[in-house]
Design a protein around this motif. Sequence first.
Motif, short mmCIF file in Angstrom:
data_model
loop_
_atom_site.label_atom_id
_atom_site.label_comp_id
_atom_site.label_asym_id
_atom_site.label_seq_id
_atom_site.Cartn_x
_atom_site.Cartn_y
_atom_site.Cartn_z
N HIS A 37 0.82 -1.21 0.00
CA HIS A 37 0.00 0.00 0.00
C HIS A 37 0.86 1.26 0.00
O HIS A 37 0.51 2.26 -0.63
CB HIS A 37 -0.96 -0.02 1.19
N ASP A 38 1.99 1.22 0.70
CA ASP A 38 2.89 2.37 0.76
C ASP A 38 3.46 2.70 -0.62
O ASP A 38 3.76 3.86 -0.90
CB ASP A 38 4.04 2.05 1.72
N ASP A 39 3.63 1.70 -1.46
CA ASP A 39 4.22 1.89 -2.79
C ASP A 39 3.22 2.41 -3.82
O ASP A 39 3.61 2.78 -4.93
CB ASP A 39 4.81 0.56 -3.31
N ASP A 88 4.35 6.16 -4.54
CA ASP A 88 4.51 5.98 -5.99
C ASP A 88 5.88 5.40 -6.36
O ASP A 88 6.65 6.01 -7.11
CB ASP A 88 4.28 7.33 -6.71
N ASP A 89 6.15 4.21 -5.81
CA ASP A 89 7.44 3.57 -6.07
C ASP A 89 7.30 2.45 -7.10
O ASP A 89 6.31 1.72 -7.12
CB ASP A 89 8.02 2.99 -4.77
N THR A 127 7.29 -3.18 -8.13
CA THR A 127 6.27 -3.16 -7.09
C THR A 127 4.99 -3.84 -7.62
O THR A 127 4.82 -4.01 -8.83
CB THR A 127 5.97 -1.72 -6.66
N VAL A 128 4.10 -4.24 -6.71
CA VAL A 128 2.92 -5.02 -7.10
C VAL A 128 2.05 -4.27 -8.11
O VAL A 128 1.60 -4.85 -9.10
CB VAL A 128 2.10 -5.43 -5.86
N HIS A 129 1.83 -2.97 -7.90
CA HIS A 129 0.95 -2.26 -8.83
C HIS A 129 1.63 -2.05 -10.19
O HIS A 129 0.95 -1.79 -11.18
CB HIS A 129 0.50 -0.91 -8.25
N TRP A 144 1.38 -5.96 -11.61
CA TRP A 144 -0.02 -6.20 -11.95
C TRP A 144 -0.66 -4.85 -12.22
O TRP A 144 -0.34 -4.21 -13.19
CB TRP A 144 -0.72 -6.98 -10.81
N ASP A 145 -1.52 -4.41 -11.35
CA ASP A 145 -2.17 -3.10 -11.51
C ASP A 145 -2.62 -2.61 -10.14
O ASP A 145 -2.47 -3.32 -9.14
CB ASP A 145 -3.36 -3.22 -12.48
N GLU A 146 -3.15 -1.40 -10.10
CA GLU A 146 -3.51 -0.80 -8.80
C GLU A 146 -4.60 -1.57 -8.05
O GLU A 146 -4.47 -1.79 -6.84
CB GLU A 146 -3.93 0.65 -8.98
N PRO A 147 -5.69 -1.97 -8.72
CA PRO A 147 -6.71 -2.72 -7.97
C PRO A 147 -6.14 -3.98 -7.33
O PRO A 147 -6.44 -4.30 -6.18
CB PRO A 147 -7.76 -3.06 -9.03
N THR A 148 -5.28 -4.70 -8.07
CA THR A 148 -4.67 -5.91 -7.52
C THR A 148 -3.80 -5.57 -6.32
O THR A 148 -3.80 -6.31 -5.31
CB THR A 148 -3.84 -6.62 -8.61
#
Lengths: 288, 288
Positions: free
Chosen positions: A80-82, A88-89, A97-99, A102-106
């Motif tokens: 969540h911090d990223d 915005d890392d 980073t995960v987003h 993948w993407d932000e919802p994931t």
Amino acid sequence: MTRFAQGLNAAGVLSAQRIAASLDGIESSVRDAMIYATEGGKGLRAFLVLESARLHGIGPGDAAPAAAAIEAMHAYSLVHDDLPCMDDDDLRRGRATVHRKWDEPTAVLAGDALQTLAFELVVTAGCTDAARLQLVTTLAQASGVRGMVGGQALDIAAETASPPLSLDQIITLQAGKTGALIEWAATVGPRMDEADSGALGHYARALGLAFQIADDILDIEGDAATVGKAVGKDASAGKATFVSLLGLEGAKKRARTLVDDACDVLSPYGTEAETLREAAQFVIARKS
Amino acid sequence: MTRFAQGLNAAGVLSAQRIAASLDGIESSVRDAMIYATEGGKGLRAFLVLESARLHGIGPGDAAPAAAAIEAMHAYSLVHDDLPCMDDDDLRRGRATVHRKWDEPTAVLAGDALQTLAFELVVTAGCTDAARLQLVTTLAQASGVRGMVGGQALDIAAETASPPLSLDQIITLQAGKTGALIEWAATVGPRMDEADSGALGHYARALGLAFQIADDILDIEGDAATVGKAVGKDASAGKATFVSLLGLEGAKKRARTLVDDACDVLSPYGTEAETLREAAQFVIARKS
């Protein structure tokens, strides 16, 4: 490798495996992202759980659920911090980073479900029902708006604070943002044992503060490839850090004093606590 | 007002007060956003907790922590679901969504801390330690990647699914996304009582499905001012819904049958369960 380095490595791997095993049989990108987010960490928090348990005569089988729980909780906070709306890392632990992968919802959902998983895991620790309930309560206190999330909220406010935060305010921020989970991890042993957690709590508070000072030093002295995440962001944003407030040498000296303090306070545990002392040394010597 | 309407109102107010009281003394926009997000809801889940507890001889004082916990968990899911990267909604419960009233970081953190608070609250329910641990475990299962978050992940995937989801797939999605928390709420009484939760579980599954069908009908027939959130989004996005799959009349008939089923299955509780039967009727008669 030192006993400490072996223990750290083992704790990290054990926790990631435990988390992956608990998600067996699910097919979704959220599940894949949850596992990805818990891989490749230092495993420091899991290690503190297992070591504090060992000092209280509790074996890794009984303590492993708490170790996996704190790593899941830590991983959720990083995901969540990223996020773009937060730090915005693009880079974390040397990977996307995960987003970004993948993407932000994931990323939002994987973080959410990792927090849930932390609570699902911690209640299976091998101790009395009363001690398990204590683990749940204290984990919630360490993670919530009075603990980690409270520290994150202060951190966001600090970005636009004018004048920049004072040393006391930075210490309060850090005690929430990174200190609370580290303290929880290091006091799992006495909590499971229903014993006094004073010495390990003191150790953990000094360790946590030293850890954050070392992070601020790495933000100045490290390079992104070695550190595994972006560096120089705080300095270029004009944010108050331990380095901006104490100077580079002053920050190093403060971290050194805190580590000495952390080592001293473990004297009731004698030489049995040598690995935890090595951990404290590692925290200020690390390059990532 | 009917007994049901009185109970619903009281449960919602009680839970919001409990949540606000638990955040006393904190000064931050995250704390303010947490309280805001828990205000103005129907209180259906809190009501189900208190009613299922009453049927098992457990008073509101003992059950209130579980009622507040499920409302905090529900509120967190709404705050994150409304985020720009998720459903991107401006309106919730007739007011600005959290990220519109504050900003996205505050919404992410307030949602995170509401989930944490749910676990912090639920462990203080007035029952045995073993029953409390059961409440934590089942709440985590209902909320995580096998429950609510799993349903949300399916919902996101459904937006781009081609062909659109089948009826069975929509039912699975709903059972996670909204069904799991509703079922947890309605089975708190037997769980606190360490009794069989079969009848209330059956009731809740039928109620939860009827609730979602009614939501899809409201998305077609309702207006945003009354419903309190945007309407017509699913239909215009070409998403499969109970209405698109069963037709408007078919969906209404199915909801009616489910409500009859939910009422019938409560027969072991006799007339004591009349308020829960009113709740089932309400679910398909509601305008918001």
